[in-house]
Motif scaffolding. Structure first.
Motif, mmCIF file in Angstrom:
data_model
loop_
_atom_site.group_PDB
_atom_site.id
_atom_site.type_symbol
_atom_site.label_atom_id
_atom_site.label_comp_id
_atom_site.label_asym_id
_atom_site.label_seq_id
_atom_site.Cartn_x
_atom_site.Cartn_y
_atom_site.Cartn_z
ATOM 1 N N LEU A 1 0.953 -1.293 -0.217
ATOM 2 C CA LEU A 1 0.152 -0.127 0.250
ATOM 3 C C LEU A 1 0.934 1.087 -0.327
ATOM 4 C CD1 LEU A 1 -2.525 -1.349 2.656
ATOM 5 C CD2 LEU A 1 -2.702 -2.106 0.380
ATOM 6 N N ILE A 2 0.725 1.411 -0.956
ATOM 7 C CA ILE A 2 1.900 3.051 -1.352
ATOM 8 C C ILE A 2 1.234 4.240 -0.296
ATOM 9 C CG2 ILE A 2 2.496 4.626 -2.695
ATOM 10 C CD1 ILE A 2 4.193 1.896 -3.178
ATOM 11 N N ASP A 3 -0.180 4.867 -0.873
ATOM 12 C CA ASP A 3 -0.799 5.550 0.297
ATOM 13 C C ASP A 3 -2.003 5.439 0.990
ATOM 14 O OD1 ASP A 3 -2.220 8.354 0.924
ATOM 15 O OD2 ASP A 3 -1.712 9.376 -0.807
ATOM 16 N N GLU A 4 -1.949 4.705 1.854
ATOM 17 C CA GLU A 4 -2.602 4.653 2.469
ATOM 18 C C GLU A 4 -3.892 5.381 3.060
ATOM 19 O OE1 GLU A 4 -0.536 1.820 5.657
ATOM 20 O OE2 GLU A 4 -2.238 1.553 6.525
ATOM 21 N N ALA A 5 -3.247 6.753 3.001
ATOM 22 C CA ALA A 5 -4.237 7.402 3.659
ATOM 23 C C ALA A 5 -5.400 8.152 2.442
ATOM 24 C CB ALA A 5 -3.904 8.778 3.920
ATOM 25 N N LYS A 6 -5.652 8.002 1.082
ATOM 26 C CA LYS A 6 -6.595 7.839 0.150
ATOM 27 C C LYS A 6 -7.169 6.914 0.246
ATOM 28 C CE LYS A 6 -3.968 11.348 -3.431
ATOM 29 N NZ LYS A 6 -2.961 11.552 -3.828
ATOM 30 N N LEU A 7 -6.324 5.844 0.218
ATOM 31 C CA LEU A 7 -7.070 4.682 -0.450
ATOM 32 C C LEU A 7 -7.934 4.024 1.044
ATOM 33 C CD1 LEU A 7 -4.489 1.669 -0.023
ATOM 34 C CD2 LEU A 7 -5.903 2.376 -1.397
ATOM 35 N N THR A 8 -7.801 5.208 2.836
ATOM 36 C CA THR A 8 -8.278 4.767 3.626
ATOM 37 C C THR A 8 -9.964 5.485 3.451
ATOM 38 O OG1 THR A 8 -6.553 4.538 5.202
ATOM 39 C CG2 THR A 8 -9.117 4.505 5.848
ATOM 40 N N ALA A 9 -9.740 6.981 2.719
ATOM 41 C CA ALA A 9 -10.910 7.287 2.636
ATOM 42 C C ALA A 9 -11.775 6.741 1.425
ATOM 43 C CB ALA A 9 -9.928 9.611 1.876
ATOM 44 N N LEU A 10 -10.904 7.042 0.415
ATOM 45 C CA LEU A 10 -11.364 5.965 -1.413
ATOM 46 C C LEU A 10 -12.358 4.634 -0.610
ATOM 47 C CD1 LEU A 10 -11.772 5.716 -4.514
ATOM 48 C CD2 LEU A 10 -9.558 3.816 -3.715
#
Lengths: 252, 252
Positions: free
Chosen positions: B223-232
């Motif tokens: 996972l590279i951008d966990e924050a964005k994934l979490t939001a998505l």
DNA sequence: CGTCGAGTTGACATAATTCAAGTAAGGTGG
DNA sequence: CCACCTTACTTGAATTATGTCAACTCGACG
């Protein structure tokens, strides 16, 4: 016809256990103690909001409510309908804050009690605690059924499954007969349970009616061909099949 | 790198409880007794079939497996992935027959025990029984999260949510680091978890990779951008938030 | 070296959503 | 008791996300 309040002398939660074990007097009174307090909510009221600190559990004494999550885009997913005799808010046993919003669907009477009451039950009436655990497993399995329904079945099947589920749950407490029952859900709410839009729910209901599987007369809904509905939805009635023979003996 | 077997001197189920209470010696040994037996299954084996009589529960000692339902049209819905330390088959506490099929995803070691062991635990170690109940509630809530995911989010969001969920669960046991982890799931299996087709899962994974949110290198996933994934995915990590302060004291 | 399972990719089909416009029913205030 | 408003329900047409089908690549494995 209002339903739920008929045979409550034993308490509507205790009523559940009846079918599985003979309660001792001590157990019976322990269960009744859970239902001592009452709180009434008007139709449409938000009882508890997602994220709020929530340390109480409830037993539904009469009426319907549901728990749901509000999605980022404003959508809503209804997690479960709660009918008379249901235990709700058990997530308070693992989380300080409620993961769901709780809304009264009809006027509803809830019996609140603290999480520590479960702790007491665990020590004083392990058999009851076990039964509550087993009932929790039934709910767990019905949830997985719904997961399969949302993940892998068509819109018609999902709507059919919901109607069957409600029917079977109402029958346990004698609130649904051959004349059907009153469905206090809007089509939008049905959509929020089944993961569909209100518009599409409308079409599916009509399709089911045209196929002669259900009939809608006023607010009442009636299942005409339950066998076909069951097949169509690959519905499994879990409420009937519960057994719990592993339970310890009642404390003497 | 095989995972799961590193710090098992306490038993991998007991490991779970550590974070929440200080176990007494008696409690610890009661938990260890649950893990006494071992049974090994090869990758791909069907451990238990839907509808079979199933009176045993399992603790996953190492490896991955999953429970699923086979649909009428041959489709499949994976209900849950089971990782090291998980308790599976608790439905045996309410049903004689298994509602799900259980399949080994990797080579897996399970510790079987009878439902009556839970009964014993209930009487002799009510606090442990309460903890197991609380862990069950965590699972219940994660299931509702998935229900919302299937019912009300896009394909990308569902895939993202699955990846996040696996990551968080692996981190609890230290099996996922910043280099990511080995995903032993085919795209078809990911589809069966998320209610999508293998083809569409492929597209979504690529979309996530192209957006720079994840990276796939061989069997490894990162996972590279966990924050964005979490939001998505509107993902919520429930495993971190558990508290159970209502538990009774340990039996002396 | 050939086979097989998994992954990839494109073209096309379809179920369900969205948008929009309407009707019916129930509640409220004059 | 009527006029008005609101909320739910209906229905059609256009749009879109996801599924289906089919072909091809790649690597593992015997």
């Amino acid at each position: 016809m209002k339903g739920g309040g008929a045979r409550v002398s034993t308490g509507c939660f205790a009523e559940r256990f009846h079918h599985h074990v003979d309660l001792t007097a001590a157990e019976r009174s322990a269960l009744l103690r859970l239902e001592e307090q009452r709180r009434t909510y008007r139709r449409g009221t938000v009882i508890r909001r997602e994220g709020e600190v929530a340390e109480e559990l409830f037993i539904v004494r009469s009426g319907w409510c549901f728990s749901c999550m509000i999605m980022a885009d404003g959508g809503r997913q209804i997690m479960r309908l709660h009918l008379g005799g249901d235990l709700i808010g058990a997530s308070a046993l693992a989380f300080r804050r409620s993961p769901v919003t709780l809304v009264a669907l009809t006027d509803v009477v809830l019996c609140p009690f603290g999480a520590d009451a479960i702790g007491t039950l665990l020590v004083e009436h392990p058999r009851l605690a076990g039964l509550i655990f087993a009932l929790g497993q039934v709910e767990h399995v019905t949830l997985t059924d719904r997961l399969a329904s949302l993940g892998r079945t068509s819109a018609r099947a999902r709507v059919a499954a919901l109607l069957l589920d409600i029917t079977h749950r109402l029958r346990v407490t004698g609130q649904a007969d051959e004349d059907g029952f009153v469905l206090p859900l809007t089509q939008e709410e049905i959509g929020d349970v089944t993961g569909l839009t209100a518009v599409h729910v409308n079409r599916m209901l009509r399709a089911l009616a045209e196929a002669g599987l259900i009939r809608r007369e006023g607010g009442r809904l009636r299942l005409i061909d339950e066998a076909k509905l069951t097949a169509l939805a690959s519905y499994e009635n879990r409420y009937a099949a519960m057994v719990a023979d592993w339970l310890p003996d009642a404390r003497s």
